[in-house]
Design a protein around this motif. Structure first.
Motif, PDB file in Angstrom:
ATOM      1  N   ALA A  22      28.162  -5.741   7.483  1.00 30.29           N
ATOM      2  CA  ALA A  22      26.878  -5.432   6.843  1.00 30.29           C
ATOM      3  C   ALA A  22      25.712  -5.949   7.701  1.00 30.29           C
ATOM      4  CB  ALA A  22      26.830  -6.041   5.453  1.00 30.29           C
ATOM      5  N   GLU A  23      26.049  -6.384   8.942  1.00 27.55           N
ATOM      6  CA  GLU A  23      25.036  -6.888   9.886  1.00 27.55           C
ATOM      7  C   GLU A  23      24.278  -8.109   9.389  1.00 27.55           C
ATOM      8  OE1 GLU A  23      22.661  -4.206  12.209  1.00 27.55           O
ATOM      9  OE2 GLU A  23      24.171  -2.646  11.984  1.00 27.55           O
ATOM     10  N   VAL A  24      24.948  -8.939   8.587  1.00 27.39           N
ATOM     11  CA  VAL A  24      24.347 -10.218   8.192  1.00 27.39           C
ATOM     12  C   VAL A  24      24.773 -11.237   9.244  1.00 27.39           C
ATOM     13  CG1 VAL A  24      24.315 -12.066   6.486  1.00 27.39           C
ATOM     14  CG2 VAL A  24      24.442  -9.682   5.734  1.00 27.39           C
ATOM     15  N   ASN A  25      23.784 -11.841   9.897  1.00 27.72           N
ATOM     16  CA  ASN A  25      24.066 -12.823  10.936  1.00 27.72           C
ATOM     17  C   ASN A  25      24.365 -14.177  10.318  1.00 27.72           C
ATOM     18  OD1 ASN A  25      24.319 -12.846  13.704  1.00 27.72           O
ATOM     19  ND2 ASN A  25      22.249 -11.998  13.949  1.00 27.72           N
ATOM     20  N   VAL A  26      25.582 -14.657  10.476  1.00 24.80           N
ATOM     21  CA  VAL A  26      25.937 -15.954   9.916  1.00 24.80           C
ATOM     22  C   VAL A  26      25.772 -17.014  10.993  1.00 24.80           C
ATOM     23  CG1 VAL A  26      27.859 -17.312   9.042  1.00 24.80           C
ATOM     24  CG2 VAL A  26      27.519 -14.975   8.248  1.00 24.80           C
ATOM     25  N   ASP A  27      25.219 -18.166  10.594  1.00 26.73           N
ATOM     26  CA  ASP A  27      25.013 -19.185  11.616  1.00 26.73           C
ATOM     27  C   ASP A  27      25.998 -20.338  11.431  1.00 26.73           C
ATOM     28  OD1 ASP A  27      24.069 -20.435  13.767  1.00 26.73           O
ATOM     29  OD2 ASP A  27      21.975 -20.330  13.220  1.00 26.73           O
ATOM     30  N   MET A  28      25.501 -21.504  11.022  1.00 26.80           N
ATOM     31  CA  MET A  28      26.408 -22.661  10.873  1.00 26.80           C
ATOM     32  C   MET A  28      27.482 -22.369   9.829  1.00 26.80           C
ATOM     33  SD  MET A  28      24.368 -26.116  10.431  1.00 26.80           S
ATOM     34  CE  MET A  28      23.152 -26.644  11.558  1.00 26.80           C
ATOM     35  N   ILE A  29      28.711 -22.777  10.119  1.00 24.77           N
ATOM     36  CA  ILE A  29      29.773 -22.634   9.115  1.00 24.77           C
ATOM     37  C   ILE A  29      30.470 -23.982   8.969  1.00 24.77           C
ATOM     38  CG2 ILE A  29      31.919 -21.464   8.516  1.00 24.77           C
ATOM     39  CD1 ILE A  29      31.034 -19.149  10.333  1.00 24.77           C
ATOM     40  N   VAL A  30      30.667 -24.405   7.740  1.00 25.71           N
ATOM     41  CA  VAL A  30      31.389 -25.650   7.509  1.00 25.71           C
ATOM     42  C   VAL A  30      32.460 -25.412   6.457  1.00 25.71           C
ATOM     43  CG1 VAL A  30      31.245 -27.967   6.539  1.00 25.71           C
ATOM     44  CG2 VAL A  30      29.484 -27.192   8.117  1.00 25.71           C
ATOM     45  N   PHE A  33      27.928 -21.775   4.643  1.00 21.88           N
ATOM     46  CA  PHE A  33      27.366 -21.232   5.880  1.00 21.88           C
ATOM     47  C   PHE A  33      25.881 -20.958   5.674  1.00 21.88           C
ATOM     48  CE2 PHE A  33      27.262 -16.899   4.250  1.00 21.88           C
ATOM     49  CZ  PHE A  33      28.308 -16.879   3.337  1.00 21.88           C
ATOM     50  N   THR A  34      25.174 -20.779   6.782  1.00 25.35           N
ATOM     51  CA  THR A  34      23.740 -20.479   6.662  1.00 25.35           C
ATOM     52  C   THR A  34      23.464 -19.064   7.166  1.00 25.35           C
ATOM     53  OG1 THR A  34      23.202 -21.369   8.840  1.00 25.35           O
ATOM     54  CG2 THR A  34      23.071 -22.896   7.000  1.00 25.35           C
ATOM     55  N   VAL A  35      22.445 -18.465   6.567  1.00 27.27           N
ATOM     56  CA  VAL A  35      21.977 -17.135   7.004  1.00 27.27           C
ATOM     57  C   VAL A  35      20.448 -17.194   7.038  1.00 27.27           C
ATOM     58  CG1 VAL A  35      23.911 -15.833   6.030  1.00 27.27           C
ATOM     59  CG2 VAL A  35      21.902 -16.264   4.617  1.00 27.27           C
ATOM     60  N   ALA A  36      19.846 -16.220   7.715  1.00 22.53           N
ATOM     61  CA  ALA A  36      18.374 -16.160   7.711  1.00 22.53           C
ATOM     62  C   ALA A  36      17.921 -15.856   6.280  1.00 22.53           C
ATOM     63  CB  ALA A  36      17.900 -15.070   8.652  1.00 22.53           C
ATOM     64  N   LYS A  37      16.822 -16.494   5.856  1.00 27.81           N
ATOM     65  CA  LYS A  37      16.323 -16.259   4.495  1.00 27.81           C
ATOM     66  C   LYS A  37      16.083 -14.773   4.246  1.00 27.81           C
ATOM     67  CE  LYS A  37      14.314 -20.539   2.933  1.00 27.81           C
ATOM     68  NZ  LYS A  37      13.225 -21.463   3.127  1.00 27.81           N
ATOM     69  N   SER A  38      15.629 -14.077   5.288  1.00 29.51           N
ATOM     70  CA  SER A  38      15.333 -12.645   5.115  1.00 29.51           C
ATOM     71  C   SER A  38      16.584 -11.837   4.760  1.00 29.51           C
ATOM     72  CB  SER A  38      14.697 -12.089   6.385  1.00 29.51           C
ATOM     73  OG  SER A  38      15.540 -12.331   7.481  1.00 29.51           O
ATOM     74  N   GLY A  39      17.758 -12.347   5.137  1.00 31.06           N
ATOM     75  CA  GLY A  39      18.987 -11.611   4.837  1.00 31.06           C
ATOM     76  C   GLY A  39      19.785 -12.229   3.699  1.00 31.06           C
ATOM     77  N   ALA A  40      19.189 -13.238   3.047  1.00 24.27           N
ATOM     78  CA  ALA A  40      19.951 -14.015   2.053  1.00 24.27           C
ATOM     79  C   ALA A  40      20.369 -13.178   0.842  1.00 24.27           C
ATOM     80  CB  ALA A  40      19.135 -15.232   1.611  1.00 24.27           C
ATOM     81  N   LEU A  41      19.487 -12.321   0.381  1.00 26.50           N
ATOM     82  CA  LEU A  41      19.772 -11.514  -0.807  1.00 26.50           C
ATOM     83  C   LEU A  41      21.024 -10.659  -0.595  1.00 26.50           C
ATOM     84  CD1 LEU A  41      17.889 -11.423  -3.335  1.00 26.50           C
ATOM     85  CD2 LEU A  41      17.263  -9.105  -2.596  1.00 26.50           C
ATOM     86  N   LYS A  42      21.020  -9.985   0.537  1.00 24.61           N
ATOM     87  CA  LYS A  42      22.152  -9.126   0.906  1.00 24.61           C
ATOM     88  C   LYS A  42      23.425  -9.971   1.053  1.00 24.61           C
ATOM     89  CE  LYS A  42      22.801  -5.937   4.795  1.00 24.61           C
ATOM     90  NZ  LYS A  42      22.036  -5.424   5.951  1.00 24.61           N
ATOM     91  N   ALA A  43      23.280 -11.134   1.715  1.00 25.73           N
ATOM     92  CA  ALA A  43      24.432 -11.997   1.976  1.00 25.73           C
ATOM     93  C   ALA A  43      25.046 -12.498   0.666  1.00 25.73           C
ATOM     94  CB  ALA A  43      24.015 -13.174   2.854  1.00 25.73           C
ATOM     95  N   ILE A  44      24.190 -12.887  -0.270  1.00 21.45           N
ATOM     96  CA  ILE A  44      24.671 -13.399  -1.558  1.00 21.45           C
ATOM     97  C   ILE A  44      25.451 -12.330  -2.320  1.00 21.45           C
ATOM     98  CG2 ILE A  44      23.745 -13.847  -3.898  1.00 21.45           C
ATOM     99  CD1 ILE A  44      23.986 -16.353  -2.550  1.00 21.45           C
ATOM    100  N   LYS A  45      24.894 -11.160  -2.382  1.00 23.06           N
ATOM    101  CA  LYS A  45      25.539 -10.043  -3.080  1.00 23.06           C
ATOM    102  C   LYS A  45      26.933  -9.799  -2.528  1.00 23.06           C
ATOM    103  CE  LYS A  45      21.936  -6.801  -4.486  1.00 23.06           C
ATOM    104  NZ  LYS A  45      21.218  -5.644  -3.942  1.00 23.06           N
ATOM    105  N   LEU A  46      27.018  -9.719  -1.198  1.00 23.26           N
ATOM    106  CA  LEU A  46      28.290  -9.446  -0.532  1.00 23.26           C
ATOM    107  C   LEU A  46      29.283 -10.588  -0.743  1.00 23.26           C
ATOM    108  CD1 LEU A  46      27.316  -7.942   2.904  1.00 23.26           C
ATOM    109  CD2 LEU A  46      28.907  -6.980   1.252  1.00 23.26           C
TER     110      LEU A  46
END
Ligand code: ADP
Ligand code: ASP
Ligand code: MG
Length: 407
Positions: free
Chosen positions: A288-296, A309-322
């Motif tokens: 879905a082209e969500v860029n994931v950064d730090m992963i723990v 994990f962290t994502v850019a705030k701009s993509g957070a909505l999409k990331a949460i849904k998925l």
């Protein structure tokens, strides 16, 4: 004086009002009087881009990216025309162009397009006629003639790409600070200007939140070895050279502290601890082209783990849904989101040869009662995710502890 081709880029704050546009015109004309050829890249006036994004969100919170580009590119179109008029008023010849008009061809990735080709002919023709050429930053066009933008801060990229394409003698990035500092001078007034910094360190700083230069512009500068001077549009002082190599670099442990408040943390609780689970989660996000950064992932003895994990705030909505969808599919528990975080990082090539940077960083956090939620490292940086409201305190403490205010 030898005639040089100079690319100058002026950021939004440098053209925020009539007086500042006139000042930029005066500076450009001063170089012209000395006999140089000039290609001037400008950003949108002041906070125009933010205001346009805000306006769009009031009409449609899920606006099409193609239409966003159509909208945002207008900001820079205003600037180039006004600057050309200001230069005309001083009695000099200038002509303004959009990105499309000067053949900045990009891929189709709207809002974050990559430049694939520049046809510099129109610029060269205008220069030959003795004109000062003014180009709208941050924009290009696809082969299908759709307007695209190059990602936030993208005028830096326009300038560097043009400097490369035209084989310019100099590439100057004018902004509202005197160069690259040891940390954001708006946060820490004791921050010091750095005389010269390598592409690698600047790229790391930009990627970790120092918005003074767009990260992708530095990638391109590094690839084609384009030296950049980042300097103030409000003074004549020399700025910071961003170059391939800096002498004595190894003696300096740290170059800068950076802060990024544009990330959100997502946690999936009680994930079954078995092979293939992480792959499933992150494959879905990547598709879905969500860029994931730090992963723990924490270790568990109950055959269950929590993954954050962290994502850019701009993509957070999409990331949460998925993530919620995948969590359900793999039989994991709750999905939590935290937008109230910040990433504080220390950057420096010197850390490759000086041990103990991580220890000092964590110790500084501890002394200041700042809890570290996540940690990540690269060759030349260490980052901590902490509570947002402690971010400035952390930046100042680290800046002091590593002696960056003293050198
Ligand atoms: P422009 O509109 O000229 O593109 P930006 O707002 O994009 O300017 O970038 C300039 C800002 O970057 C400065 O005002 C400063 O607050 C911020 N900044 C963050 N980190 C640094 C740093 N290490 N050195 C200098 N400026 C920094
Ligand atoms: N105006 C665009 C932005 O605000 C591009 C730039 O300023 O570099 O992101
Ligand atoms: Mg910028």
């Amino acid at each position: 004086m030898q005639k040089r081709l100079i690319v100058q880029k002026f950021g939004g704050s440098s053209v925020a009002n009539v007086e500042r546009i006139q000042n930029v015109a005066k500076r450009v004309v001063k170089y012209r009087k000395n006999g140089h050829d000039l290609v001037v890249v400008v950003s949108a006036l002041g906070d125009t881009t933010d205001e346009l994004i805000d306006l769009a969100s009031k009409i449609n919170s899920d606006a099409s990216e193609r239409e966003m580009d159509m909208l945002l590119s207008t900001g820079e179109q205003i600037s180039v025309a006004l600057l050309a008029m200001a230069i005309h008023k001083l009695g000099y010849e200038a002509i303004s162009f959009t990105g499309a008009q000067v053949g900045i061809i990009t891929d189709k990735n709207h809002t974050r397009a990559k430049i694939v080709k520049i046809n510099g002919d129109r610029i060269k023709e205008a220069l030959k006629k003795g004109k000062i050429v003014i180009v709208a930053g941050f924009q290009g066009m696809t082969l299908d003639q759709d307007i695209t933008t190059l990602g936030r801060g993208g005028s830096d990229l326009t300038a560097v790409a043009l400097a490369k394409e035209l084989a310019a003698d100099e590439c100057e990035i004018y902004t509202d600070v005197e160069g690259i500092f040891t940390t954001d001078p708006r946060i820490e007034p004791k921050a010091r200007k750095i005389d010269a910094i390598t592409y690698d360190e600047m790229l790391e700083m930009a990627s970790l939140g120092a918005q003074v230069m767009q990260a992708r512009s530095i990638e391109v500068a590094k690839k084609f070895n384009v030296p950049i001077q980042c300097r103030s549009s409000f003074s004549d002082k020399p700025g910071t050279m961003i170059i391939k190599e800096v002498k004595h670099m190894e003696d300096v442990v740290l170059s800068a502290v950076t802060l990024n408040r544009n990330e959100a943390k997502i946690t999936i609780c009680t994930v079954p601890d078995k092979p293939g689970v992480a792959a499933k989660i992150f494959k879905e996000l990547a598709e879905a082209e969500v860029n994931v950064d730090m992963i723990v992932q924490n270790v568990s003895h109950l055959r269950q783990t929590d993954i954050s994990f962290t994502v850019a705030k701009s993509g957070a909505l999409k990331a949460i849904k998925l993530t919620k969808k995948v969590a359900k599919a793999i039989g994991a528990g709750e999905v939590l989101e935290d937008e109230d975080i910040a990433r504080v990082s220390v950057v420096g090539v010197g850390m490759k040869s000086h041990p103990g940077v991580a220890a000092t960083m964590f110790d500084t956090m501890a002394k200041n009662k700042i809890n570290i939620e996540m940690i990540s490292t690269s060759d030349i940086s260490i980052s901590c995710i902490i509570k947002n409201q402690l971010a400035e305190k952390a930046v100042k403490a680290l800046h002091h502890e590593f002696g960056l205010d003293k050198r």
